[in-house]
Write an enzyme that holds these catalytic residues in place. Structure first.
Site, mmCIF file in Angstrom:
data_model
loop_
_atom_site.group_PDB
_atom_site.id
_atom_site.type_symbol
_atom_site.label_atom_id
_atom_site.label_comp_id
_atom_site.label_asym_id
_atom_site.label_seq_id
_atom_site.Cartn_x
_atom_site.Cartn_y
_atom_site.Cartn_z
ATOM 1 C CG LEU A 54 -4.156 12.291 -0.597
ATOM 2 C CD1 LEU A 54 -3.226 13.444 -0.289
ATOM 3 C CD2 LEU A 54 -5.602 12.746 -0.632
ATOM 4 C CG PHE A 55 -2.880 5.704 -5.748
ATOM 5 C CD1 PHE A 55 -1.847 6.028 -6.610
ATOM 6 C CD2 PHE A 55 -3.588 4.523 -5.980
ATOM 7 C CE1 PHE A 55 -1.524 5.202 -7.679
ATOM 8 C CE2 PHE A 55 -3.274 3.691 -7.036
ATOM 9 C CZ PHE A 55 -2.236 4.031 -7.885
ATOM 10 C CB ILE A 56 -8.475 5.634 -5.395
ATOM 11 C CG1 ILE A 56 -9.251 6.765 -4.709
ATOM 12 C CG2 ILE A 56 -7.957 4.624 -4.388
ATOM 13 C CD1 ILE A 56 -10.525 6.294 -4.041
ATOM 14 C CE LYS A 63 -0.878 12.166 4.180
ATOM 15 N NZ LYS A 63 0.000 11.926 3.002
ATOM 16 N N GLY A 104 -0.381 2.556 -4.048
ATOM 17 C CA GLY A 104 0.106 3.853 -4.489
ATOM 18 C C GLY A 104 0.933 4.530 -3.416
ATOM 19 C CE LYS A 151 35.326 0.618 -6.970
ATOM 20 N NZ LYS A 151 36.303 -0.421 -7.379
ATOM 21 C CG ASP A 196 3.780 4.049 -6.705
ATOM 22 O OD1 ASP A 196 3.088 4.750 -5.949
ATOM 23 O OD2 ASP A 196 4.071 4.391 -7.862
#
Length: 868
Positions: free
Chosen positions: A710-712, A607, A624, A282, A646
């Site tokens: 689906l995070f805690i 969901k 999350g 470049k 996140d």
């Protein structure tokens, strides 16, 4: 629309038409794109030439009668004229540098006195007439239009402002006495007053250019520049609609050419290893198109650069794409559009490159300083070989120009559809902004003044469609900076508002800076540091090469998408080594296989059903959020503002990428404004809450809902983490706000392990056709479910056979802690309860749902809590 020659001929015939012997025949040249600054420029230039001039005042009342304009012209102080005006023909110049110039042929015929009513349009006109020659007079008019109730309410006041000034008006003091502003319209007209038989089309063009040269001394050069762009466009574009945009000036060179994309990790992961791609350096130059047209050789870049001639004999056209160094007049070609009359735009780059070298030789034959950029075809996926290839390009010391990055070119596609990516070190990642000084007296807390600095706002370009789909709004002060006509276009400026830093458009310019008078200019800038409420930007240079693009009215710095994707490289730096080894830290990089199709569809359905429960809510927070797997579901639900949190920068970068993908490829009934926050949710709730509340526009009372899919389980290491989660949710939610968790249920997992007598370090498996589909590895000794801290390994559909460790979620303990912090349980439900509904949703997918799928799904559940 007539040709100019035909219009002049018709004008001359009118004087021999006996039916028009009592009519006034007018040939006028009008400029339709005149604002106050252009008007002032022409006015002052004519005054400076001391051209004989007169000032007149009039009030024209216009009434529509059977598609004709019936006019009463009151020439102050007392004369009244009644006439009707009828247009006969017009010719409009197509080049944008002509400011909408139109040649109009019309006749005025006297009529009887008529009665005025409330439907008339009233135009107060303060006109200065400059007699530039016996053939032409130039009229500059300040106009105030009034209609309906405005006439009785405002006529007297504007008559005083325009006509009855404290001092007698002269051409030298008139502009000062009236002090015109946006209240008025501005007109520049040229009227022919010579002998009809003497007029030619060339005379019209000459006087038109005379006025335009007063506005811009480089007008003739700008016209040639635009004609050169039209010539290039005619060989690239097949669409008449797109060609019309070029001819009208709405598109300049930048919008015409395929743009190099700033490459993010997510981009690179999609085609790594880049076997088959071509790599080059470049150069730190400007984009330019080298053209051989007939006998002329030139480069079209920020302006038109003449490089010489081929001699007497015209050549077939050759058009090369590349980078141009204006100071040295050096051209470095990286692509080819046409070679010796042969159009190559539909061929792949691997074919075009062969003609590129030939085109360069043609330029060299006429002593033009031209070279072909060095290209390497990447043929090996071996990281060590890739590293050597990249180093040979990026670290080469013998190039005649400075190198600030690497270019990767995709093979196999046409010129316009070739994907070209650029990689730059983080320090060299820069953005181009249209900079405007912040209007005063806005009283906006975020625009707080800083001593020793002047606040400027940074803008980029955006299409109207993307603006709506991203649910953006104009920043405070926007309407003071940009006229309504510009805001109503299909492409317009918008403040630079990336999802992870909505106030990035604030720039505090040091009073001591060597860059002065930056308002209205395009600047190349880099991010030095992110402060709490603004970015510490550094000016790299003023993009003088972009000033002509800016004048088209269709360029405002980088495009919004390009700018934010470039900005991602500040959020998630992309190292040189990763070009060879592949991007590190890619979030769940593996792909799901076909055996998970039905089970994945079931989880997605659940969901979707849950997120639909929060449809049309104003502010929703996703804890999350990862790379935005649920983004489409939020968009379908019509959530107005979504805050995704996140700790994985690469995942958030992918989420932003998906934001644009959804906006350009999917249809949603409602738009969602998306914010992302790079944050470890295990850190103190108070600190996280403060950061969220600092998001531009976030309501003081808090969000309507918090979702965590689906995070805690990552926050179940100890009691302190669970307490911290509950406190955080309480701080972020408005009273009555809801928390929606989906999670693997610890009690169900423990029951499964007990039923199958799985001991410490042993693995429970569910197989399908001798393939391990689901698996859980027991990493704890206890026989009963603990409040926190019990770890398992989980084989995930996207983990490429690797186990991911997580903590069991003791839902009873989780609910207990949340109740202690001011929440009430609304609902707790197992995913298996949704299976019958899934059958109604898709019978075909339900039929291929296996027992293993059902067992695995039954391990998950949903918890809903309400803030008291």
């Amino acid at each position: 629309m007539a040709s100019l020659d035909n219009l002049v001929a018709r004008y001359q015939r009118c004087f021999n038409d006996q039916s028009l012997k009592n009519s006034t025949i007018e040939l006028e040249i009008r400029f339709q794109q005149i604002n106050f600054l252009l008007f002032k420029t022409v006015y002052e230039a004519l005054v400076a030439q001391e051209i004989p001039s007169t000032i007149s005042h009039s009030i024209r009342c216009i009434k529509k009668v059977h598609h004709e304009n019936h006019c009463r012209e009151k020439i102050l102080p007392s004369e009244n004229l009644y006439f009707k005006k009828q247009p006969l023909m017009f010719f409009k110049f197509s080049e944008p540098a002509s400011l909408g110039c139109k040649v109009s042929l019309a006749i005025e015929q006297p009529i009887r006195k008529f009665i005025l009513d409330s439907s008339v349009l009233v135009r107060l006109k303060n006109r200065t007439t400059f007699r530039v020659s016996e053939l032409w007079k130039i009229e500059l008019t300040i106009v105030k239009q009034l209609m309906g109730s405005e006439v009785s309410a405002k006529l007297a006041a504007f008559k005083t402002l325009l006509f009855d000034t404290p001092e007698q008006q002269t051409t030298k003091n008139m502009m000062t006495l009236i002090n015109p502003d946006d209240e008025y319209l501005y007109e520049i007209e040229i009227e022919y007053t010579g002998k009809p038989e003497s007029l030619t089309a060339a005379d019209v063009i000459k006087i038109k250019n005379t006025v335009l040269t007063l506005i811009s001394p480089n007008h003739l050069m700008l016209t040639a520049y635009h004609q050169a762009i039209e010539f290039i466009a005619s060989h690239i574009l097949s669409s008449e609609i797109l060609l019309a945009r070029i001819k009208s000036g709405k598109w300049g060179l930048k919008r015409l050419l395929p743009q190099v994309k700033s490459m993010t990790k997510a981009d690179y992961m999609k085609f790594y290893p880049p076997v088959g791609y071509y790599v080059t350096d470049k150069a730190d130059g400007i984009r330019g198109i080298a053209v051989i047209q007939d006998t002329q050789i030139y480069v079209v870049a920020d302006q038109l650069y003449s490089l010489g001639t081929t001699g007497i004999e015209p050549l077939k056209p050759t058009i090369l794409d590349g980078e141009f160094m204006p100071e040295k007049k050096e051209f470095y070609g990286f692509d080819v559009i046409m070679y010796e009359g042969n159009l190559l735009t539909q061929q792949g780059f691997e074919t075009r490159i062969e003609s590129l070298s030939k085109g360069i030789k043609v330029l060299q034959a006429f002593n033009i300083k031209a070279e072909m950029k060095p290209f390497i075809s990447l043929t090996s996926a071996d990281p060590n070989v890739l590293l050597k290839n990249f180093e040979s390009i990026f670290k080469k010391k013998t190039r005649p120009y400075s190198i600030d990055g690497i270019i990767l070119v995709e093979p196999g596609n046409s010129y316009l559809n070739t994907n070209t990516f650029k990689w730059k070190p983080t320090w060299d990642n820069t953005l181009d902004f249209l900079v405007r000084k912040c209007p005063e007296s806005l009283n906006v807390p975020e625009y707080a003044p800083k001593k020793g600095f002047s606040l400027h706002l940074l803008f980029v370009g955006i299409s109207g469609e993307l603006f709506k789909k991203l649910a953006l709004n104009w920043c405070p002060g926007y309407t003071k900076l940009f006229p309504v006509t510009q805001r109503n276009q299909n492409y317009f400026p918008v403040q630079f508002q990336p999802s992870d830093f909505p106030l990035a458009f604030l720039y505090y310019h040091p009073d001591t800076s060597s860059f002065s008078n930056i308002d209205g200019k395009v600047l190349e800038m880099r991010c030095l540091k992110r402060e709490i409420n603004y970015v510490r930007w550094e000016i790299v240079k003023i993009r003088e090469d972009r000033q002509q693009d800016l004048k088209t009215g269709g360029y405002f710095g980088n495009d919004f998408k390009t700018a934010e994707l470039t900005w991602l490289n500040y959020m998630d730096p992309f190292s040189f080594e990763e070009l060879a080894k592949g991007p590190s830290g890619m979030y769940f990089a593996g792909a799901k296989t076909g055996i998970y199709r039905a089970q994945t569809a079931l989880i997605s359905f659940i969901k979707q059903e849950i997120i639909q429960k929060i449809s049309h809510q104003s502010w929703v927070i996703d804890l999350g959020i990862g790379k935005g797997q649920d983004l489409g579901r939020y968009l379908d639900a019509g959530v107005r503002h979504l805050v995704g949190i996140d700790k994985d920068q690469t995942a958030l970068a992918e989420l932003v990428y998906r934001k644009f993908s959804h906006a350009t490829t999917r249809q949603h009934k409602h738009a969602t404004n998306i914010y992302v926050l790079h944050q470890d949710l295990a850190e103190p709730a108070k600190e996280i809450s403060e950061k969220v509340h600092q998001i531009y526009g976030f309501p003081k009372e808090g969000a309507s809902s918090i979702v965590s899919n689906l995070f805690i389980h990552y926050l179940m290491k100890n009691t302190q983490q669970v307490e911290n989660l509950a406190v955080l949710c309480h701080k972020l939610l408005q009273p009555g706000g809801m928390v929606w968790f989906t999670t693997m249920l610890g009690e169900q997992v423990l029951e499964l392990l007990h039923e199958n007598r799985i001991e410490l370090n042993e693995v429970w498996e569910a197989r399908e056709n001798e393939v391990v589909k689901f698996a859980i590895k027991r990493l704890f000794k206890e026989d009963i479910l603990q409040e926190t801290g019990q770890e398992i390994g989980v084989l995930l559909p996207f983990s490429n056979g690797d186990f991911y460790n997580e903590y069991l979620v003791n839902t009873a303990f989780l609910i207990k802690i949340f109740k202690h912090h001011g929440f009430s349980l609304v609902q707790k439900q197992s995913f298996k309860d949704w299976i019958p509904e899934f059958q109604n949703f898709s019978k075909s997918l339900y039929k291929i749902l296996t027992e293993a799928d059902k067992t695995w799904t039954s391990l998950f559940g949903f918890i809903c809590l309400r803030k008291n």
